[in-house]
Write an enzyme that holds these catalytic residues in place. Structure first.
Site, PDB file in Angstrom:
ATOM      1  N   LYS A  63    -147.956  79.741  10.954  1.00 15.64           N
ATOM      2  CA  LYS A  63    -147.611  80.052   9.553  1.00 15.64           C
ATOM      3  C   LYS A  63    -147.068  81.464   9.326  1.00 15.64           C
ATOM      4  CE  LYS A  63    -150.742  76.521   7.787  1.00 15.64           C
ATOM      5  NZ  LYS A  63    -152.089  76.226   7.263  1.00 15.64           N
ATOM      6  N   TYR A 121    -158.836  81.845   6.785  1.00 17.62           N
ATOM      7  CA  TYR A 121    -159.434  80.833   5.892  1.00 17.62           C
ATOM      8  C   TYR A 121    -160.421  81.502   4.940  1.00 17.62           C
ATOM      9  CZ  TYR A 121    -157.561  77.943   9.691  1.00 17.62           C
ATOM     10  OH  TYR A 121    -156.761  77.381  10.633  1.00 17.62           O
TER      11      TYR A 121
HETATM   12  N1  GLU Z   1    -151.595  71.208  11.244  1.00 18.53           N
HETATM   13  C1  GLU Z   1    -152.834  71.613  10.674  1.00 18.53           C
HETATM   14  C2  GLU Z   1    -152.986  71.091   9.252  1.00 18.53           C
HETATM   15  O1  GLU Z   1    -152.090  71.230   8.471  1.00 18.53           O
HETATM   16  C3  GLU Z   1    -152.938  73.084  10.721  1.00 18.53           C
HETATM   17  C4  GLU Z   1    -154.200  73.563  10.132  1.00 18.53           C
HETATM   18  C5  GLU Z   1    -154.679  74.859  10.657  1.00 18.53           C
HETATM   19  O2  GLU Z   1    -154.526  75.161  11.832  1.00 18.53           O
HETATM   20  O3  GLU Z   1    -155.266  75.582   9.858  1.00 18.53           O
HETATM   21  O4  GLU Z   1    -153.999  70.558   8.898  1.00 18.53           O
END
Ligand code: GLU
Length: 625
Positions: free
Chosen positions: A83, A257
């Site tokens: 991201k 997070y």
């Molecule tokens: N591809 C995962 C999703 O969108 C990535 C999530 C992550 O690594 O935080 O759920």
């Protein structure tokens, strides 16, 4: 090097010089291997199949050294660690204003996959949560989906410094089950945050999350952020510095997070975590880190990853708010020209004047990086020196960086001092170091044009000395007659006549090489008008020459010929049209057979001159060391 050459292999454990960091990594890997807890994510079924014991750590420096331990070359999918890089890409290709319209920069208290948009603007909160990342995925350039996918793969490959691929099994697995992300994408279509077909945007997003990387790759990618957007292995510039700052800011506030706040407090490194069990962290100007260990905690962060990063941060004082700067170290030293003179050889009269008046010239040597705090120190010192000086020379030779704040403050100082009682003189601001911002800023101001600049402090000092001497009525610059030359002091009128008889008047034009190192030494010279430079060839500097002295009227050069009769030890070049008297060594010896006093007097004067130079050199050394 080709942009996609494989990254260098981690150093072997036997490499002695690298031992402190390598040993530490081995120790921490062993210690943290004992930590259990957490479980690999399995909401994407394919991720649940991973070996939970995999554990790798890699650190990449901003100049491309990689340290690693454990499973650092085992591939896994990048997941959310993609991201920040996609966000950097969006900023780089669409600019801040456009990106901010589609995604904010506020941390959320919600989970990474929450289906909430900010009430006021209907935007996803930030690019680190799924909603924001999906909006950012839409910004990948390309006419067709295939082109967009190819561009996305190219982006990650250039960040890693090698060709990366998509893990098809993980991609298919998420595409088949990622309904929550599907819901987010459709909701954003509803609020016009995305405009393309949501399935297409999700296809790209799922693929970006399924890029296969290793811990070494991710360390290099994080080091690219630490290195102002330039990949340290390939030297390929991927993001502008301004956008790297934006990326690191959102990583710092939103990268972990719901653990972001505690992470910032405890670990204090801009970071991003992914559900495959990887964490990256970037320490600007120093390193990129990646830890890979699949078991994750309730918040979605690798359990061992957090533990390792916390330890690295403490062990090496890498918390962002730890202060490593000492603004005072910008002041290297300062001195005045009564003690440290230029390499210009001066007559007795000039030396006496400079010993009295040289205090009016101050030299301030700066070093290190110029930014707000260090520049403030430098300018405060400059101001203090200017209080009792006619000239202040600032030497930038050891300054390796000046940011725009430094340039602005320096330009303001140049403006304020223009036309005042103290002349400001700059030395060694040249282009072989990153001072071009300062050079440009100076060139853009009227006062900057008038500012005296010299290639080095020696040239600056010589200029200031000449001005000072001219101001106190020195005879420098006028033509010397033979009887005014100190070398012949003490000769009787008759002896002087004899010497005059063997003197050859010589004229050289600017740039003429009057003598060359290695040539046999047959003549020595007395300078009547103009100045010459004495230059020696530097060892191992690509044939570069250094000016070791300049000589003005009334002084001698090449006089060693008289003493040892060997070969010339340096080149002497005319700085301008030069008039001098040449004296043949053999003729002088011949003359001395019948008039030994001529030789005794000349040698006595030379010895006095040499001992005077030696004494002064010793005094300089005591100031400069
Ligand atoms: N591809 C995962 C999703 O969108 C990535 C999530 C992550 O690594 O935080 O759920």
């Amino acid at each position: 090097m080709n942009r996609h050459d494989p990254i260098r292999h981690p150093p072997s454990a036997g490499s002695q010089a690298l031992a402190p960091i390598q040993d530490y990594l081995v120790e921490i890997h062993e210690r943290v291997s004992k930590i259990a807890g957490g479980a690999p994510a399995d909401y994407i079924p394919e991720l649940g199949k991973v070996d939970p014991n995999l554990f790798g750590i890699a650190i990449a420096t901003v100049d491309g050294q990689i340290y690693s331990v454990g499973d650092a070359l085992v591939p896994f999918t990048i997941q959310s660690v993609s991201k920040p890089f996609m966000y950097g890409y969006a900023l780089q290709h669409h600019g801040r204003a456009h990106v901010l319209k589609h995604v904010g920069v506020e941390p959320t208290g919600e989970a990474f996959n929450s289906i909430v948009l900010d009430d006021a603007a209907n935007r996803p909160f930030n690019p680190m949560v799924n909603a924001g990342a999906i909006a950012v995925a839409e910004m990948m350039k390309g006419e067709t989906q295939d082109q967009r996918i190819a561009n996305m793969i190219e982006l990650f490959s250039s960040l890693a410094g090698r060709k990366l691929e998509i893990d098809d099994a993980v991609f298919e697995s998420e595409r088949a089950t990622g309904h929550r992300n599907r819901a987010i994408a459709y909701m954003m279509l509803n609020t016009a945050m995305i405009e393309q077909d949501p399935e297409q945007v999700l296809d790209l997003y799922f693929r970006q999350c399924a890029m296969n990387v290793t811990a070494c790759d991710l360390a290099v990618m994080a080091a690219t952020l630490a290195n102002d957007g330039t990949n340290p292995i390939t030297d390929h510039k991927i993001f502008d510095t301004q956008y790297v700052r934006d990326v690191l800011t959102v990583m710092n506030s939103c990268g972990m997070y719901d653990y972001a706040g505690e992470w910032a407090y405890e670990v204090g490194m801009p970071a991003k975590s992914g559900v495959s069990g990887c964490i990256i962290a970037a320490i600007p100007g120093q390193i990129g880190i990646c830890v890979y260990a699949p078991p994750i905690d309730r918040q979605g962060n690798s359990v061992r990853g957090i533990s390792v990063c916390r330890d690295i941060s403490r062990e090496f004082q890498l918390h962002a708010f730890y202060n490593h700067t000492n603004v005072r170290s910008v002041l290297r030293r300062d001195y005045r020209a009564d003690v440290v003179r230029s390499n210009r050889l001066r007559t007795l009269e000039e030396r006496t004047l400079l010993a009295e008046e040289g205090r009016k010239i101050a030299v301030l040597e700066a070093q290190g990086a110029l930014f707000f705090g260090s520049t403030e120190q430098l300018l405060r010192k400059l101001n203090a020196l200017a209080q009792n000086s006619k000239y202040v020379i600032v030497d930038f030779k050891r300054v390796h960086h000046a940011d725009s704040a430094a340039s602005k403050l320096i330009v303001r100082t140049v403006r304020a001092m223009a036309g005042g009682d103290t002349d400001l003189v700059f030395a060694s601001i040249d282009n072989d170091r990153p001072l071009d911002g300062l050079i440009r800023a100076l060139a853009e101001t009227k006062e900057g044009h008038g500012l005296r600049q010299f290639r080095d402090t020696d040239a600056a000092l010589e200029w200031c000395e000449d001005r000072l001497l001219a101001g106190v009525g020195s005879t420098a610059g006028t033509k010397f007659a033979l009887h005014q030359i100190n070398l012949f002091d003490g000769l009787t009128a008759g002896e002087r006549k004899l010497v005059e008889g063997i003197v050859r008047p010589l004229v050289f034009e600017k740039g003429d090489v009057i003598m060359r190192a290695g040539d046999p030494a047959k003549l020595f010279f007395v300078l009547a008008r103009g100045t010459v430079s004495v230059e020696i060839k530097l060892h191992g500097e690509g044939g570069r020459y250094k000016r070791v002295a300049s000589i003005g009227p009334g002084l001698t050069f090449g006089e060693m010929a008289l003493l040892d009769g060997g070969t010339r030890s340096a080149d002497v070049i005319a700085n301008e049209r030069v008039v001098c008297y040449g004296l043949g060594v053999e003729e002088l010896h011949e003359l001395a057979k019948e008039h030994p006093n001529v030789m005794i007097t000349i040698l006595g004067n030379l010895t006095r001159e040499f001992s005077e130079r030696l004494r002064h050199a010793n005094e300089e050394i005591s100031v400069l060391e």
